[in-house]
Design an enzyme around this catalytic site. Structure first.
Site, PDB file in Angstrom:
ATOM      1  N   LYS A  29       0.840  -1.201   0.000  1.00 10.12           N
ATOM      2  CA  LYS A  29       0.000   0.000   0.000  1.00 10.12           C
ATOM      3  C   LYS A  29       0.876   1.252   0.000  1.00 10.12           C
ATOM      4  O   LYS A  29       0.651   2.188  -0.775  1.00 10.12           O
ATOM      5  CB  LYS A  29      -0.927  -0.005   1.235  1.00 10.12           C
ATOM      6  CG  LYS A  29      -2.037  -1.037   1.113  1.00 10.12           C
ATOM      7  CD  LYS A  29      -2.798  -1.270   2.420  1.00 10.12           C
ATOM      8  CE  LYS A  29      -3.786  -2.433   2.228  1.00 10.12           C
ATOM      9  NZ  LYS A  29      -4.502  -2.813   3.451  1.00 10.12           N
ATOM     10  N   GLN A  58      -4.981  -1.523   9.771  1.00  9.55           N
ATOM     11  CA  GLN A  58      -4.846  -2.848   9.155  1.00  9.55           C
ATOM     12  C   GLN A  58      -5.370  -3.941  10.095  1.00  9.55           C
ATOM     13  O   GLN A  58      -5.012  -3.982  11.262  1.00  9.55           O
ATOM     14  CB  GLN A  58      -3.361  -3.098   8.827  1.00  9.55           C
ATOM     15  CG  GLN A  58      -3.090  -4.388   8.097  1.00  9.55           C
ATOM     16  CD  GLN A  58      -3.661  -4.426   6.689  1.00  9.55           C
ATOM     17  OE1 GLN A  58      -3.545  -3.466   5.934  1.00  9.55           O
ATOM     18  NE2 GLN A  58      -4.303  -5.525   6.346  1.00  9.55           N
ATOM     19  N   ASP A  79     -11.205   2.549   4.054  1.00 10.47           N
ATOM     20  CA  ASP A  79     -11.542   1.122   3.933  1.00 10.47           C
ATOM     21  C   ASP A  79     -13.052   0.936   3.741  1.00 10.47           C
ATOM     22  O   ASP A  79     -13.505  -0.140   3.374  1.00 10.47           O
ATOM     23  CB  ASP A  79     -11.108   0.367   5.204  1.00 10.47           C
ATOM     24  CG  ASP A  79      -9.841  -0.449   4.988  1.00 10.47           C
ATOM     25  OD1 ASP A  79      -9.511  -0.730   3.817  1.00 10.47           O
ATOM     26  OD2 ASP A  79      -9.196  -0.801   5.993  1.00 10.47           O
TER      27      ASP A  79
END
Ligand code: NDP
Length: 308
Positions: A50, A94, A117
Site C-alpha cells: 500500500k 490494518q 476502507d
C-alpha cells in the site's frame, strides 16, 4: 467454449492512471495514514504494498506501527489524533488487530470522511441505501472488473457465497444496486451447490481453497474469485492442480502457493469468464484504496465533491 480470463493488471493500471490527473489537480497531495499494530507478516506485506503504491502515485503516506501490546484506549487516542490532522485525508487500520483490542470501537472511531476502507457503520449504511460514501475496496474492485470488461449485470442472477461485513455483504449490495438479482449464501445455506448453479455471476468470498468445483456452477457462468488461500499441504497442491509439476516444485522450494475459492482448473474448463488467483481481483483492492484516498482528499480539500 473457451473461458475469458479476467486479469487484474490492466484494470489496475487503468484505475491508477486515471487517478494521476485527479491527484495533480489537488491543492496538496492526498495523505494516507496506515496503522499497523504488531508484527503480523502477512499484514506487513499488505502495508508495504500500500505504501509503495502511494509513493508511485504521489500520495503522501505515513506508516504508524504501534506494538501488539497497545490497548484499545491508546489506539482510540491515536485514531483521534489522525482524525484531527489536516494533511491526513485517509486512515486505514490494518486488520487483524490483536485479540485484546476492540476492533469495532476502533473502526467506529475513524472519521467517516477519512474511512478509506469503507468499514465505518456510517459508510456501511450509505452503501445500504446507495448514497454516496466510501465503499469497501475489494467489492468495489470487483465492480470495476465487471464494468471494464463490459460485463453487464443488469437483470443477471448474481450469487455471492460469503456474507462478511467487509467482502460478501457489500459485494451483494453493490451487485444489487447495479440491478442484478442477488442471492447471498453462507455456511448455513442448504444445498449450496444447487443455489450456486443458478448463478449467471457467481462470487466466491469464502476463504475455502478450491471449494467451488464445477458441481457449483453452470457452464458459461461468470466466476469471480475473491478468496486468497495459502496451501500448506503438498497433497492439496497435488490434488487441486492435478499434479502440476511447476506448482509442486514451487511448493517444495518453499514458495507461497495460493488458490482461490474456485477450483481453478474447473473454472478455466467450464466457466464463461474467470478471475484467476493470483492475478485477478486481488490486484484491484489496493487500486480501490488509492481511489478512495483520492476521493476523500478531493472531498476534504476542495469541499466541492459531494461524495460523503
Ligand atoms: P470471513 O471468514 O469473514 O467470511 C467468510 C464467509 O464465507 C462467511 O460468511 C462464511 O459463512 C462463509 N463460509 C465459510 N465456509 C463456508 C462454506 N463451507 N459454505 C458456505 N459459506 C461458507 O472471510 P472474508 O469475507 O474476510 O474473506 C473471504 C475470502 O476473501 C478470504 O479468502 C480472504 O482471504 C479473501 N479476501 C481477499 C481480499 C482481496 O484483496 N482480494 C480482501 C479480503 C478478503 P458464515 O457467515 O455462515 O460463517
Amino acid at each position: 467454449m473457451s473461458v475469458k480470463l479476467l486479469k487484474g493488471k490492466q484494470v489496475r493500471d487503468q484505475i491508477l492512471s486515471e487517478l494521476r490527473p485527479r491527484i495533480a489537480a489537488l491543492p496538496r497531495p492526498p495523505g494516507l495514514a496506515v496503522v499497523l499494530v504488531g508484527n503480523d507478516p502477512a499484514s506487513e506485506i499488505y502495508v508495504r504494498n500500500k505504501v509503495k503504491t502511494c509513493a508511485e502515485l504521489g500520495i503522501f503516506s505515513q506508516n504508524l506501527t504501534p506494538s501488539a501490546s497497545i490497548t484499545t484506549a491508546e489506539l482510540l487516542t491515536l485514531v483521534g489524533e489522525l482524525n484531527e490532522r489536516p494533511e491526513i485525508d485517509g486512515i486505514l487500520v490494518q486488520s487483524p488487530l490483536p485479540k485484546h483490542v476492540d476492533e469495532g470501537r476502533v473502526l467506529e472511531a475513524i472519521s467517516p470522511e477519512k474511512d478509506v476502507d469503507g468499514f465505518h457503520p456510517i459508510n456501511a449504511g450509505k452503501l445500504s441505501i446507495n448514497a454516496k460514501g466510501l465503499r469497501p475496496c475489494t467489492p468495489s474492485g470487483v465492480m470495476e472488473m465487471l464494468k471494464r470488461n463490459n460485463i453487464d449485470v443488469t437483470g443477471k442472477h448474481a450469487v455471492v457465497v460469503g456474507r462478511s461485513d467487509i467482502v460478501g455483504k457489500p459485494m451483494a449490495l453493490m451487485l444489487l444496486h447495479a440491478n442484478a438479482t442477488v442471492t447471498i449464501c453462507h455456511s448455513k445455506t442448504r444445498d449450496l451447490a444447487a443455489m450456486c448453479r443458478q448463478a449467471d455471476i457467481l462470487v466466491g468470498a469464502i476463504g475455502r481453497p478450491a471449494m467451488l468445483t464445477s458441481e457449483f456452477f453452470k457452464p458459461g457462468a461468470v466466476l469471480i474469485d475473491i478468496g486468497i488461500n495459502r496451501l500448506d499441504k503438498r497433497e492439496d497442491v497435488a490434488r487441486i492442480f492435478r499434479g502440476d509439476a511447476k506448482k509442486l516444485a514451487a511448493f517444495d522450494a518453499g514458495s507461497r502457493v495460493v488458490v482461490g475459492d474456485f477450483d481453478p482448473l474447473d473454472a478455466v474448463e467450464f466457466g464463461g469468464a474467470f478471475t484467476p488467483v493470483p492475478g485477478g481481483v486481488g490486484l484491484l483492492t489496493i487500486a480501490m484504496l488509492m481511489s478512495n484516498t483520492v476521493t476523500a482528499a478531493e472531498a476534504r480539500q476542495t469541499g466541492t465533491v459531494p461524495c460523503l
